[in-house]
Design a protein around this motif. Sequence first.
Motif, PDB file in Angstrom:
ATOM      1  N   ILE A   1       0.846  -1.200   0.000  1.00  0.00           N
ATOM      2  CA  ILE A   1       0.000   0.000   0.000  1.00  0.00           C
ATOM      3  C   ILE A   1       0.879   1.247   0.000  1.00  0.00           C
ATOM      4  N   CYS A   2       1.905   1.267   0.850  1.00  0.00           N
ATOM      5  CA  CYS A   2       2.807   2.427   0.912  1.00  0.00           C
ATOM      6  C   CYS A   2       3.452   2.679  -0.444  1.00  0.00           C
ATOM      7  N   LYS A   3       3.914   1.623  -1.083  1.00  0.00           N
ATOM      8  CA  LYS A   3       4.580   1.769  -2.378  1.00  0.00           C
ATOM      9  C   LYS A   3       3.592   2.199  -3.464  1.00  0.00           C
ATOM     10  N   LYS A   4       2.394   1.636  -3.442  1.00  0.00           N
ATOM     11  CA  LYS A   4       1.390   1.970  -4.449  1.00  0.00           C
ATOM     12  C   LYS A   4       0.878   3.399  -4.281  1.00  0.00           C
ATOM     13  N   GLU A   5       0.582   3.783  -3.049  1.00  0.00           N
ATOM     14  CA  GLU A   5      -0.001   5.102  -2.770  1.00  0.00           C
ATOM     15  C   GLU A   5       1.057   6.193  -2.615  1.00  0.00           C
ATOM     16  N   LEU A   6       2.338   5.787  -2.553  1.00  0.00           N
ATOM     17  CA  LEU A   6       3.443   6.726  -2.327  1.00  0.00           C
ATOM     18  C   LEU A   6       3.229   7.552  -1.066  1.00  0.00           C
TER      19      LEU A   6
ATOM     20  N   ASN B   1       9.896  15.816   8.349  1.00  0.00           N
ATOM     21  CA  ASN B   1       9.456  17.069   7.735  1.00  0.00           C
ATOM     22  C   ASN B   1       9.535  17.007   6.219  1.00  0.00           C
ATOM     23  N   GLU B   2       8.837  17.931   5.572  1.00  0.00           N
ATOM     24  CA  GLU B   2       8.927  18.057   4.128  1.00  0.00           C
ATOM     25  C   GLU B   2      10.390  18.302   3.762  1.00  0.00           C
ATOM     26  N   GLY B   3      10.858  17.631   2.725  1.00  0.00           N
ATOM     27  CA  GLY B   3      12.256  17.732   2.302  1.00  0.00           C
ATOM     28  C   GLY B   3      13.128  16.624   2.861  1.00  0.00           C
ATOM     29  N   ASP B   4      12.662  15.917   3.913  1.00  0.00           N
ATOM     30  CA  ASP B   4      13.383  14.766   4.441  1.00  0.00           C
ATOM     31  C   ASP B   4      13.189  13.574   3.513  1.00  0.00           C
ATOM     32  N   TYR B   5      13.930  12.509   3.773  1.00  0.00           N
ATOM     33  CA  TYR B   5      13.837  11.294   2.972  1.00  0.00           C
ATOM     34  C   TYR B   5      13.424  10.131   3.862  1.00  0.00           C
ATOM     35  N   VAL B   6      12.588   9.247   3.316  1.00  0.00           N
ATOM     36  CA  VAL B   6      12.147   8.065   4.052  1.00  0.00           C
ATOM     37  C   VAL B   6      12.282   6.831   3.169  1.00  0.00           C
ATOM     38  N   SER B   7      12.528   5.715   3.821  1.00  0.00           N
ATOM     39  CA  SER B   7      12.498   4.404   3.184  1.00  0.00           C
ATOM     40  C   SER B   7      11.648   3.509   4.053  1.00  0.00           C
ATOM     41  N   PHE B   8      11.069   2.473   3.448  1.00  0.00           N
ATOM     42  CA  PHE B   8      10.255   1.525   4.192  1.00  0.00           C
ATOM     43  C   PHE B   8      11.095   0.316   4.560  1.00  0.00           C
ATOM     44  N   LEU B   9      10.968  -0.130   5.793  1.00  0.00           N
ATOM     45  CA  LEU B   9      11.689  -1.291   6.300  1.00  0.00           C
ATOM     46  C   LEU B   9      10.685  -2.410   6.549  1.00  0.00           C
ATOM     47  N   TYR B  10      10.890  -3.525   5.860  1.00  0.00           N
ATOM     48  CA  TYR B  10      10.040  -4.695   6.081  1.00  0.00           C
ATOM     49  C   TYR B  10      10.867  -5.939   5.792  1.00  0.00           C
ATOM     50  N   GLY B  11      10.753  -6.921   6.659  1.00  0.00           N
ATOM     51  CA  GLY B  11      11.444  -8.186   6.453  1.00  0.00           C
ATOM     52  C   GLY B  11      12.953  -8.043   6.382  1.00  0.00           C
ATOM     53  N   ALA B  12      13.527  -7.176   7.194  1.00  0.00           N
ATOM     54  CA  ALA B  12      14.978  -6.927   7.248  1.00  0.00           C
ATOM     55  C   ALA B  12      15.522  -6.370   5.939  1.00  0.00           C
TER      56      ALA B  12
ATOM     57  N   SER C   1       7.250  15.219   0.339  1.00  0.00           N
ATOM     58  CA  SER C   1       6.820  16.445  -0.329  1.00  0.00           C
ATOM     59  C   SER C   1       5.632  17.097   0.360  1.00  0.00           C
ATOM     60  N   LYS C   2       4.921  16.328   1.211  1.00  0.00           N
ATOM     61  CA  LYS C   2       3.725  16.870   1.847  1.00  0.00           C
ATOM     62  C   LYS C   2       3.379  16.044   3.082  1.00  0.00           C
ATOM     63  N   LYS C   3       2.882  16.710   4.114  1.00  0.00           N
ATOM     64  CA  LYS C   3       2.404  16.033   5.320  1.00  0.00           C
ATOM     65  C   LYS C   3       0.909  16.308   5.453  1.00  0.00           C
ATOM     66  N   ILE C   4       0.142  15.257   5.722  1.00  0.00           N
ATOM     67  CA  ILE C   4      -1.310  15.376   5.859  1.00  0.00           C
ATOM     68  C   ILE C   4      -1.740  14.669   7.140  1.00  0.00           C
ATOM     69  N   THR C   5      -2.681  15.255   7.839  1.00  0.00           N
ATOM     70  CA  THR C   5      -3.326  14.566   8.956  1.00  0.00           C
ATOM     71  C   THR C   5      -4.810  14.474   8.656  1.00  0.00           C
ATOM     72  N   TYR C   6      -5.450  13.476   9.235  1.00  0.00           N
ATOM     73  CA  TYR C   6      -6.884  13.290   9.074  1.00  0.00           C
ATOM     74  C   TYR C   6      -7.587  13.576  10.383  1.00  0.00           C
ATOM     75  N   LYS C   7      -8.679  14.296  10.313  1.00  0.00           N
ATOM     76  CA  LYS C   7      -9.438  14.646  11.512  1.00  0.00           C
ATOM     77  C   LYS C   7     -10.279  13.476  12.001  1.00  0.00           C
ATOM     78  N   ASN C   8     -10.863  12.733  11.077  1.00  0.00           N
ATOM     79  CA  ASN C   8     -11.741  11.626  11.433  1.00  0.00           C
ATOM     80  C   ASN C   8     -10.993  10.301  11.389  1.00  0.00           C
ATOM     81  N   LYS C   9     -11.208   9.490  12.401  1.00  0.00           N
ATOM     82  CA  LYS C   9     -10.540   8.197  12.486  1.00  0.00           C
ATOM     83  C   LYS C   9     -10.830   7.332  11.266  1.00  0.00           C
ATOM     84  N   GLU C  10     -12.069   7.361  10.778  1.00  0.00           N
ATOM     85  CA  GLU C  10     -12.436   6.540   9.623  1.00  0.00           C
ATOM     86  C   GLU C  10     -11.581   6.878   8.413  1.00  0.00           C
ATOM     87  N   ASP C  11     -11.317   8.164   8.202  1.00  0.00           N
ATOM     88  CA  ASP C  11     -10.500   8.572   7.062  1.00  0.00           C
ATOM     89  C   ASP C  11      -9.052   8.142   7.242  1.00  0.00           C
TER      90      ASP C  11
END
Length: 77
Positions: free
Chosen positions: A17-22, A40-51, A60-70
């Motif tokens: 999901i992370c890779k598909k949705e970026l 923060n915006e401008g930082d770099y992230v990688s996903f760690l799974y299965g070593a 490029s952007k940070k978003i928060t959701y107000k509603n738990k369902e979203d």
Amino acid sequence: MPNYYLIALSNKENLEICKKELMAGFPNSKNGFWAYLEINEGDYVSFLYGAKIHNLYKVSKKITYKNKEDSEKPWKK
């Protein structure tokens, strides 16, 4: 100067999901809140799974959701 972070994922489905949705989702917890504030915006992230580190993304952007369902979409429980 940007920072680099590893975001650990608990299952392969969320990795795909992370890779598909970026995007990464953080749990509604102290650790999730810390990660959201620390990365923060401008930082770099990688996903760690299965070593293995998957891809390198520039934040490029940070978003928060107000509603738990979203905030649970598209993540699986």
